[in-house]
Design an enzyme around this catalytic site. Sequence first.
Site, PDB file in Angstrom:
ATOM      1  N   LYS A   1      35.138 100.915  45.404  1.00 19.03           N
ATOM      2  CA  LYS A   1      34.522 102.192  45.022  1.00 19.03           C
ATOM      3  C   LYS A   1      34.212 102.175  43.540  1.00 19.03           C
ATOM      4  CE  LYS A   1      33.627 106.443  46.571  1.00 19.03           C
ATOM      5  NZ  LYS A   1      33.098 106.823  47.893  1.00 19.03           N
TER       6      LYS A   1
ATOM      7  N   GLY B   1      32.110 123.212  50.591  1.00 15.15           N
ATOM      8  CA  GLY B   1      31.171 122.281  49.950  1.00 15.15           C
ATOM      9  C   GLY B   1      29.968 122.024  50.847  1.00 15.15           C
TER      10      GLY B   1
ATOM     11  N   GLY C   1      27.166 120.329  50.113  1.00 12.80           N
ATOM     12  CA  GLY C   1      26.345 119.304  49.452  1.00 12.80           C
ATOM     13  C   GLY C   1      25.585 118.526  50.514  1.00 12.80           C
TER      14      GLY C   1
ATOM     15  N   TYR D   1      25.378 120.012  54.341  1.00 12.48           N
ATOM     16  CA  TYR D   1      24.023 120.439  54.726  1.00 12.48           C
ATOM     17  C   TYR D   1      23.592 119.776  56.034  1.00 12.48           C
ATOM     18  CZ  TYR D   1      18.952 120.940  54.338  1.00 12.48           C
ATOM     19  OH  TYR D   1      17.631 121.228  54.586  1.00 12.48           O
TER      20      TYR D   1
HETATM   21  P1  NAD Z   1      27.832 116.189  47.333  1.00 11.09           P
HETATM   22  O1  NAD Z   1      28.130 116.009  45.896  1.00 11.09           O
HETATM   23  O2  NAD Z   1      26.426 116.142  47.796  1.00 11.09           O
HETATM   24  O3  NAD Z   1      28.485 117.562  47.876  1.00 11.09           O
HETATM   25  C1  NAD Z   1      29.735 118.040  47.502  1.00 11.09           C
HETATM   26  C2  NAD Z   1      29.599 119.536  47.276  1.00 11.09           C
HETATM   27  O4  NAD Z   1      30.884 120.106  47.096  1.00 11.09           O
HETATM   28  C3  NAD Z   1      28.778 119.871  46.026  1.00 11.09           C
HETATM   29  O5  NAD Z   1      27.729 120.766  46.374  1.00 11.09           O
HETATM   30  C4  NAD Z   1      29.808 120.528  45.090  1.00 11.09           C
HETATM   31  O6  NAD Z   1      29.246 121.533  44.274  1.00 11.09           O
HETATM   32  C5  NAD Z   1      30.801 121.090  46.085  1.00 11.09           C
HETATM   33  N1  NAD Z   1      32.147 121.331  45.572  1.00 11.09           N
HETATM   34  C6  NAD Z   1      32.883 120.608  44.681  1.00 11.09           C
HETATM   35  N2  NAD Z   1      34.105 121.149  44.549  1.00 11.09           N
HETATM   36  C7  NAD Z   1      34.156 122.211  45.379  1.00 11.09           C
HETATM   37  C8  NAD Z   1      35.156 123.169  45.717  1.00 11.09           C
HETATM   38  N3  NAD Z   1      36.366 123.137  45.162  1.00 11.09           N
HETATM   39  N4  NAD Z   1      34.854 124.137  46.616  1.00 11.09           N
HETATM   40  C9  NAD Z   1      33.637 124.193  47.200  1.00 11.09           C
HETATM   41  N5  NAD Z   1      32.651 123.312  46.918  1.00 11.09           N
HETATM   42  C10 NAD Z   1      32.912 122.345  46.022  1.00 11.09           C
HETATM   43  O7  NAD Z   1      28.692 115.091  48.111  1.00 11.09           O
HETATM   44  P2  NAD Z   1      28.536 114.586  49.612  1.00 11.09           P
HETATM   45  O8  NAD Z   1      27.802 113.314  49.613  1.00 11.09           O
HETATM   46  O9  NAD Z   1      28.087 115.723  50.472  1.00 11.09           O
HETATM   47  O10 NAD Z   1      30.044 114.225  49.949  1.00 11.09           O
HETATM   48  C11 NAD Z   1      31.001 115.238  50.179  1.00 11.09           C
HETATM   49  C12 NAD Z   1      32.361 114.574  50.423  1.00 11.09           C
HETATM   50  O11 NAD Z   1      32.268 113.693  51.558  1.00 11.09           O
HETATM   51  C13 NAD Z   1      32.855 113.691  49.268  1.00 11.09           C
HETATM   52  O12 NAD Z   1      34.261 113.731  49.210  1.00 11.09           O
HETATM   53  C14 NAD Z   1      32.409 112.290  49.673  1.00 11.09           C
HETATM   54  O13 NAD Z   1      33.181 111.279  49.075  1.00 11.09           O
HETATM   55  C15 NAD Z   1      32.626 112.359  51.172  1.00 11.09           C
HETATM   56  N6  NAD Z   1      31.808 111.430  51.956  1.00 11.09           N
HETATM   57  C16 NAD Z   1      30.472 111.415  51.814  1.00 11.09           C
HETATM   58  C17 NAD Z   1      29.705 110.536  52.575  1.00 11.09           C
HETATM   59  C18 NAD Z   1      28.213 110.511  52.464  1.00 11.09           C
HETATM   60  O14 NAD Z   1      27.574 109.923  53.355  1.00 11.09           O
HETATM   61  N7  NAD Z   1      27.626 111.098  51.447  1.00 11.09           N
HETATM   62  C19 NAD Z   1      30.325 109.679  53.486  1.00 11.09           C
HETATM   63  C20 NAD Z   1      31.714 109.741  53.632  1.00 11.09           C
HETATM   64  C21 NAD Z   1      32.447 110.626  52.850  1.00 11.09           C
END
Ligand code: NAD
Length: 349
Positions: free
Chosen positions: A87, A180, A182, A186
């Site tokens: 990572k 969250g 994000g 979404y």
């Molecule tokens: P992202 O940054 O697009 O979304 C995360 C969202 O969480 C953001 O909008 C942020 O403002 C919000 N946030 C942060 N702290 C918060 C809180 N305390 N309360 C409410 N909202 C909060 O990230 P993502 O790609 O959607 O990933 C989300 C999580 O899933 C992360 O932990 C990431 O490591 C994990 N993940 C993502 C993927 C992927 O395909 N992107 C795959 C596996 C795991």
Amino acid sequence: MNILTKSSLKKFPEYDNHKSIVYLNNPKTGLKGFIAFHKNSKSTPSFGATRYLKYKSEKEALRDALRLSRLMSYKSAMAGLKYGGAKAVIMRNDKFSKEEILKSYSQYLNRLSGKFITGTDVGLDLNEIKKMKNNCKYLVGIKSNPEKYTAIGIFVSIKVISKKIFKTSNLKGRTYAIQGVGKVGYEFLKLIYKNASNIYISDTNNKRLKFVHEIFPKTIIVKPSEIHKQQVDIYMPCALSYGLNKKSVNELNCKIIAGSANNQLESIAVADRIQNRNIFYAPDYVINAGGLISVVDEYKHNNFSAKRIKDGVSKIKYTIEKITNESFKKNISPARIANEIAEKIIHKM
Ligand code: NAD
């Protein structure tokens, strides 16, 4: 960097005899961060996305890289992939241009000559990765859409768990609280919106929250401090690490926890407490492996095939089914069951 000596590393609870750690540092561009390799082999690369986030200190960033890379090894093992876990975390520094930081980061990636394959995590988006790809070929998640497949993997997992808990895998009328909204939050909303009953959402980024609410107007906005307390069928941590901790665990009001965030549990004791409260915790690294499966597919094949990726992601349902059955049989937290299986696989690697 004296925090990178073996004796200092050993003091971090997240350290697990990691194979190597790369210190990212370019004072001219503002790049600072780490790439942690938990497991790797000479013949195959290690996979893990890149996180771009504000950290209070280098120590904090390093600890995040250590725990996330370890989790990537567990994720890869449980998804039946032969790649090691790694990572990258980049410390966000708004005094410098993000574009320049990412450009100098891609130079580090080039120096690793493909030992590390990466893509978007928190704080990075597809356009940024596409730009980086102009100077670096070790980026994935461009043809595939990892967020979409992460959401699909969670969706199929929830169906399996629901069959056990609600005696039906039909999700019509289910209620959700999403912490969250994000990229993954979404994508998940797209899958459940039509059939769901109440969907509570929260995000610390108000602009993002407004944007998502406009697209999904029947969602109910709640404060970040209240989201985990909602009375719902499924609580989904889709933000950052350690959302499930000693305090929040006593305030939960759900039947299932199933979200995308990596390292949701502050400790395994928290998982036991969740189990005692009769809440089913779906292990994060098992159900959120869809993104990894999709980017590994993109790396391995020149031709993009949504069907091939979907078939791969849908196999998560067998793993979660096995864990669910075992957890019910033994009345042990699914987190403990998953860790035991993953560790057995990793030790054989
Ligand atoms: P992202 O940054 O697009 O979304 C995360 C969202 O969480 C953001 O909008 C942020 O403002 C919000 N946030 C942060 N702290 C918060 C809180 N305390 N309360 C409410 N909202 C909060 O990230 P993502 O790609 O959607 O990933 C989300 C999580 O899933 C992360 O932990 C990431 O490591 C994990 N993940 C993502 C993927 C992927 O395909 N992107 C795959 C596996 C795991």
